[in-house]
Design an enzyme around this catalytic site. Structure first.
Site, PDB file in Angstrom:
ATOM      1  N   LYS A   1      -9.648  -1.746  16.875  1.00 54.17           N
ATOM      2  CA  LYS A   1      -8.915  -0.739  17.643  1.00 54.17           C
ATOM      3  C   LYS A   1      -8.709  -1.175  19.095  1.00 54.17           C
ATOM      4  O   LYS A   1      -7.628  -0.992  19.661  1.00 54.17           O
ATOM      5  CB  LYS A   1      -9.660   0.601  17.601  1.00 54.17           C
ATOM      6  CG  LYS A   1      -9.865   1.154  16.193  1.00 54.17           C
ATOM      7  CD  LYS A   1     -10.477   2.539  16.203  1.00 54.17           C
ATOM      8  CE  LYS A   1     -11.848   2.596  16.870  1.00 54.17           C
ATOM      9  NZ  LYS A   1     -12.863   1.786  16.144  1.00 54.17           N
TER      10      LYS A   1
ATOM     11  N   ARG B   1     -12.964  12.263  16.150  1.00 55.79           N
ATOM     12  CA  ARG B   1     -13.881  11.725  15.157  1.00 55.79           C
ATOM     13  C   ARG B   1     -14.327  12.761  14.133  1.00 55.79           C
ATOM     14  O   ARG B   1     -15.082  12.447  13.226  1.00 55.79           O
ATOM     15  CB  ARG B   1     -15.101  11.103  15.838  1.00 55.79           C
ATOM     16  CG  ARG B   1     -14.755   9.789  16.527  1.00 55.79           C
ATOM     17  CD  ARG B   1     -15.965   9.035  16.981  1.00 55.79           C
ATOM     18  NE  ARG B   1     -15.618   7.721  17.478  1.00 55.79           N
ATOM     19  CZ  ARG B   1     -16.485   6.854  17.989  1.00 55.79           C
ATOM     20  NH1 ARG B   1     -17.758   7.185  18.058  1.00 55.79           N
ATOM     21  NH2 ARG B   1     -16.081   5.673  18.424  1.00 55.79           N
TER      22      ARG B   1
ATOM     23  N   ARG C   1     -18.447 -10.294  18.374  1.00 57.81           N
ATOM     24  CA  ARG C   1     -17.594  -9.606  19.344  1.00 57.81           C
ATOM     25  C   ARG C   1     -18.109  -9.775  20.769  1.00 57.81           C
ATOM     26  O   ARG C   1     -19.303  -9.669  21.034  1.00 57.81           O
ATOM     27  CB  ARG C   1     -17.502  -8.114  18.995  1.00 57.81           C
ATOM     28  CG  ARG C   1     -16.525  -7.372  19.879  1.00 57.81           C
ATOM     29  CD  ARG C   1     -16.092  -6.064  19.275  1.00 57.81           C
ATOM     30  NE  ARG C   1     -17.161  -5.080  19.152  1.00 57.81           N
ATOM     31  CZ  ARG C   1     -16.958  -3.840  18.758  1.00 57.81           C
ATOM     32  NH1 ARG C   1     -15.748  -3.434  18.420  1.00 57.81           N
ATOM     33  NH2 ARG C   1     -17.969  -2.997  18.679  1.00 57.81           N
TER      34      ARG C   1
ATOM     35  N   ARG D   1     -21.971  -6.112  23.709  1.00 57.71           N
ATOM     36  CA  ARG D   1     -22.441  -4.748  23.857  1.00 57.71           C
ATOM     37  C   ARG D   1     -23.788  -4.588  23.179  1.00 57.71           C
ATOM     38  O   ARG D   1     -24.025  -5.144  22.106  1.00 57.71           O
ATOM     39  CB  ARG D   1     -21.424  -3.777  23.256  1.00 57.71           C
ATOM     40  CG  ARG D   1     -20.189  -3.684  24.094  1.00 57.71           C
ATOM     41  CD  ARG D   1     -19.093  -2.796  23.575  1.00 57.71           C
ATOM     42  NE  ARG D   1     -19.333  -2.053  22.371  1.00 57.71           N
ATOM     43  CZ  ARG D   1     -18.343  -1.468  21.678  1.00 57.71           C
ATOM     44  NH1 ARG D   1     -17.098  -1.598  22.075  1.00 57.71           N
ATOM     45  NH2 ARG D   1     -18.610  -0.780  20.584  1.00 57.71           N
TER      46      ARG D   1
ATOM     47  N   ARG E   1     -23.860   3.855  12.614  1.00 56.29           N
ATOM     48  CA  ARG E   1     -22.528   4.303  13.039  1.00 56.29           C
ATOM     49  C   ARG E   1     -21.583   4.423  11.850  1.00 56.29           C
ATOM     50  O   ARG E   1     -20.712   5.302  11.816  1.00 56.29           O
ATOM     51  CB  ARG E   1     -21.971   3.335  14.081  1.00 56.29           C
ATOM     52  CG  ARG E   1     -22.726   3.391  15.418  1.00 56.29           C
ATOM     53  CD  ARG E   1     -22.514   2.145  16.255  1.00 56.29           C
ATOM     54  NE  ARG E   1     -21.190   2.077  16.830  1.00 56.29           N
ATOM     55  CZ  ARG E   1     -20.716   0.991  17.444  1.00 56.29           C
ATOM     56  NH1 ARG E   1     -21.464  -0.102  17.523  1.00 56.29           N
ATOM     57  NH2 ARG E   1     -19.503   0.992  17.952  1.00 56.29           N
TER      58      ARG E   1
END
Length: 269
Positions: A59, A137, A178, A211, A222
């Site tokens: 995203k 969400r 990432r 992160r 998650r």
């Protein structure tokens, strides 16, 4: 207790002004002026975009590509994840409230998220439209967003809701590699979208970071929340006729082409 809840509601409101003013994920036009509408390559009817997908589905990468496409237009990118992480880093009241929630891989309550979006979406930098990344969400958040946009003076509404479809087992590979340029929100990946120089942002030459929630344990938690609460949001937008499914396992350029095709099919490009 009730007093604690009143305390946090008051503190949340104070914290939202910090989050909205300092969020690096929201691009600002030169000299803080709203860019002229006539410079945008898309039609003036195109206003609202929602990205729905699990963490690591791409995203953030697609948001950056769209912002480049929207250059010269007051289209804002509102990443609730980025705004909440910034609040945590600043140790603001909002940050202290959401830190244990995010650490456990849970969803922040609807009232907090709706207020966060409402505070930001009314800013001049969102006058021509928005890209919502990480919101809504839950179905309740989706209905609250519709209520928020009813009678909007700019005529903004949800025009496109893009589902980033990717299998859970593939996400671990993406999460593991990432890297993020924190000030701008640009996202890289060691395998799928590497920077020109390893560990360095292509634009500024500054160091990239990983992160703290990009780990297998946090991802698993998650994903449980995503499938339980966010997957029904896809059905909500299917019912409203604005849903497009993206094959998010493909290359960023191919996924971006899918997005542009959706614009063209609905006459917004």
């Amino acid at each position: 207790g009730l007093l604690d809840e009143r305390h946090w509601r008051r503190k949340r409101k104070e914290a939202f002004s910090y989050s909205s003013s300092s969020s690096s994920s929201v691009p600002k036009s030169p000299n803080n002026n709203t860019p002229p509408r006539t410079q945008h390559p898309l039609s003036n009817n195109m206003a609202g975009i929602i990205f729905i997908g699990p963490p690591g589905s791409g995203k953030g990468t697609q948001s950056a590509l769209l912002l480049k496409k929207f250059e010269g237009k007051a289209i804002c990118h509102l990443s609730t994840g980025d705004m909440l992480r910034e609040a945590i880093a600043a140790k603001s009241p909002l940050g202290e409230y959401v830190k244990p929630i995010l650490a456990a891989g849970k969803l922040v309550d609807d009232d907090t998220m709706v207020n966060l979006i409402q505070e930001n979406i009314s800013k001049p930098r969102c006058a021509d439209g928005f890209i919502l990344d990480g919101f809504p969400r839950t179905v309740n958040q989706a209905t609250k967003l519709d209520e928020m946009l009813q009678g909007d003076t700019q005529g903004r509404k949800v025009d496109h809701a893009f589902e980033f479809a990717v299998k859970d087992d593939f996400l671990l590979r993406r999460i593991a590699g990432r890297m993020t340029h924190e000030p701008s929100g640009r996202v890289y990946h060691t395998e799928f979208n590497p920077p020109k120089v390893p560990g360095v942002d292509d634009v500024t030459g500054e160091a990239l970071i990983r992160r703290p929630d990009d780990n297998p344990e946090a991802l698993a938690a998650r994903l449980v929340s995503f499938h339980r609460y966010t997957a029904p949001v896809i059905d909500y937008y299917k019912g409203r006729g604005v849903h497009t499914r993206l094959d998010a396992i493909l290359s960023p350029s191919t996924v971006f082409s899918q997005i542009l095709d959706a614009f063209k099919s609905k006459g917004t490009l």
